[in-house]
Enzyme design. Sequence first.
Site, PDB file in Angstrom:
ATOM      1  N   HIS A  90      -2.345  -3.837  -8.982  1.00  0.00           N
ATOM      2  CA  HIS A  90      -3.282  -4.248  -7.157  1.00  0.00           C
ATOM      3  C   HIS A  90      -3.584  -5.190  -7.140  1.00  0.00           C
ATOM      4  CE1 HIS A  90      -5.513   0.317  -7.047  1.00  0.00           C
ATOM      5  NE2 HIS A  90      -3.840   0.232  -7.423  1.00  0.00           N
TER       6      HIS A  90
ATOM      7  N   GLU B  39      -5.584  -7.392  -6.064  1.00  0.00           N
ATOM      8  CA  GLU B  39      -6.933  -8.153  -6.686  1.00  0.00           C
ATOM      9  C   GLU B  39      -6.890  -8.426  -7.861  1.00  0.00           C
ATOM     10  OE1 GLU B  39      -9.133  -4.897  -4.602  1.00  0.00           O
ATOM     11  OE2 GLU B  39      -7.389  -5.653  -5.493  1.00  0.00           O
TER      12      GLU B  39
ATOM     13  N   CYS C  15     -11.400  -1.060  -5.178  1.00  0.00           N
ATOM     14  CA  CYS C  15     -11.238   0.494  -6.274  1.00  0.00           C
ATOM     15  C   CYS C  15     -12.231   0.304  -6.949  1.00  0.00           C
ATOM     16  CB  CYS C  15     -10.215   0.825  -6.755  1.00  0.00           C
ATOM     17  SG  CYS C  15      -9.238  -0.014  -7.549  1.00  0.00           S
TER      18      CYS C  15
ATOM     19  N   ARG D 277      12.156   5.382   9.295  1.00  0.00           N
ATOM     20  CA  ARG D 277      12.575   6.294   7.928  1.00  0.00           C
ATOM     21  C   ARG D 277      12.089   6.127   6.714  1.00  0.00           C
ATOM     22  NH1 ARG D 277      18.355   8.391   8.549  1.00  0.00           N
ATOM     23  NH2 ARG D 277      18.389   9.282  10.307  1.00  0.00           N
TER      24      ARG D 277
END
Length: 379
Positions: free
Chosen positions: A91, A93, A119, A228
């Site tokens: 992630h 962080e 999170c 797309r």
Amino acid sequence: MNIYSPILIILAFFRYLGRSEKMQAVMKKMYLGWVMSEDWSEDERTFMERALLIAERGRGKVSPNPLVGCVLVKDGHIIAEGWHDHLGGLHAEQMAIHDAEEKGHSPNGATAYVTLEPCNHFGRTPPCTEALMWAGVKEVIIAHHDPNPTVRGDGCRVLEQAGIPTRVGLMVEEANEQMRAFMHWCEHRRPLVTVKIAVDANGSVDDTSEGSKRFTSHGCLEKVHELRRDCDAVLVGVETVNRDDPQLNVRMVPSTKQPLRVVIDPNQRINPKATLLNDEGETLLMQESFTGMPSLLHQLADRDIQRLLVEGGPTTVARLLEQQLVDEMFLVHSTVVHRSPVPSGLDASKLALAGLLLDQEYVWGEERVEHYLKAPTEA
């Protein structure tokens, strides 16, 4: 500043009770107004701008996770930065902390600028709150709360309890726009529906004459492939498949994944030799299981489809417009004139009834493109 705003609690309460989208929109407007009320310095904005910019490096690679960027600042200078680069990867962080260590900088005492609330749960990676606490950051400044029920304020709560102050709302509108599909999916539990449809000079979507070919430019097609790439699934009706035999994949721009192809075919009329049934890509046929557009959208949401691109045909698009399920539309205008035209059925009044307003215009290759967005719900 304690992040537990009564507005967030009320918003969660109304969502839990299943109240109307109109009420949710009112509460969201109140929330955005609240978090934007704090004064931010020019330097703080500069640091968050950088975090938002580097978050874009994960576009097309991280869904169903959102785009997230992070910079670590010490003594008024950025010492490290990170972003969520791919699904299952570090992630933002965690990458920023790793980047600081590789550069020989200690993250201890740094301020972290993060575009989304860290999170606090185990998923594909350990919690980012633990990484920030372990690194010894002194403060965390956040653009946007995470509306995902698995987070929703918990990350900030844990950091505050550990003695790390948090501030929320710096460039919240920019972060909300960057993570629009993710935010929409969390709030409505259905994908953000994007329609792309091309018309000739007279508003025709197709030419049924013998020998007719694609009527938009190569440059326009590249833009469609970019679109797309940014979507999790592409939807068409069976008529489009049987007539055009499209691949509906990403070929003209770099991509690490391919969208799910979804075909509406309740009467089981699809050509078994269709390319999208015989290549390596994944195709979902909605046949006996198709019970309507709202149900389909919720089924796709359950598959973590956050942004759905609808590429035809006119019947499928009309059905979505009539039910006001279209969130945005790219209307491509070609200068070509079809010999045997197929009317699109689109006009300003139909788009207005669907709640779509003209946002801005682009140029894709040789074509002019009108971009429509769903009008915000009024209080």
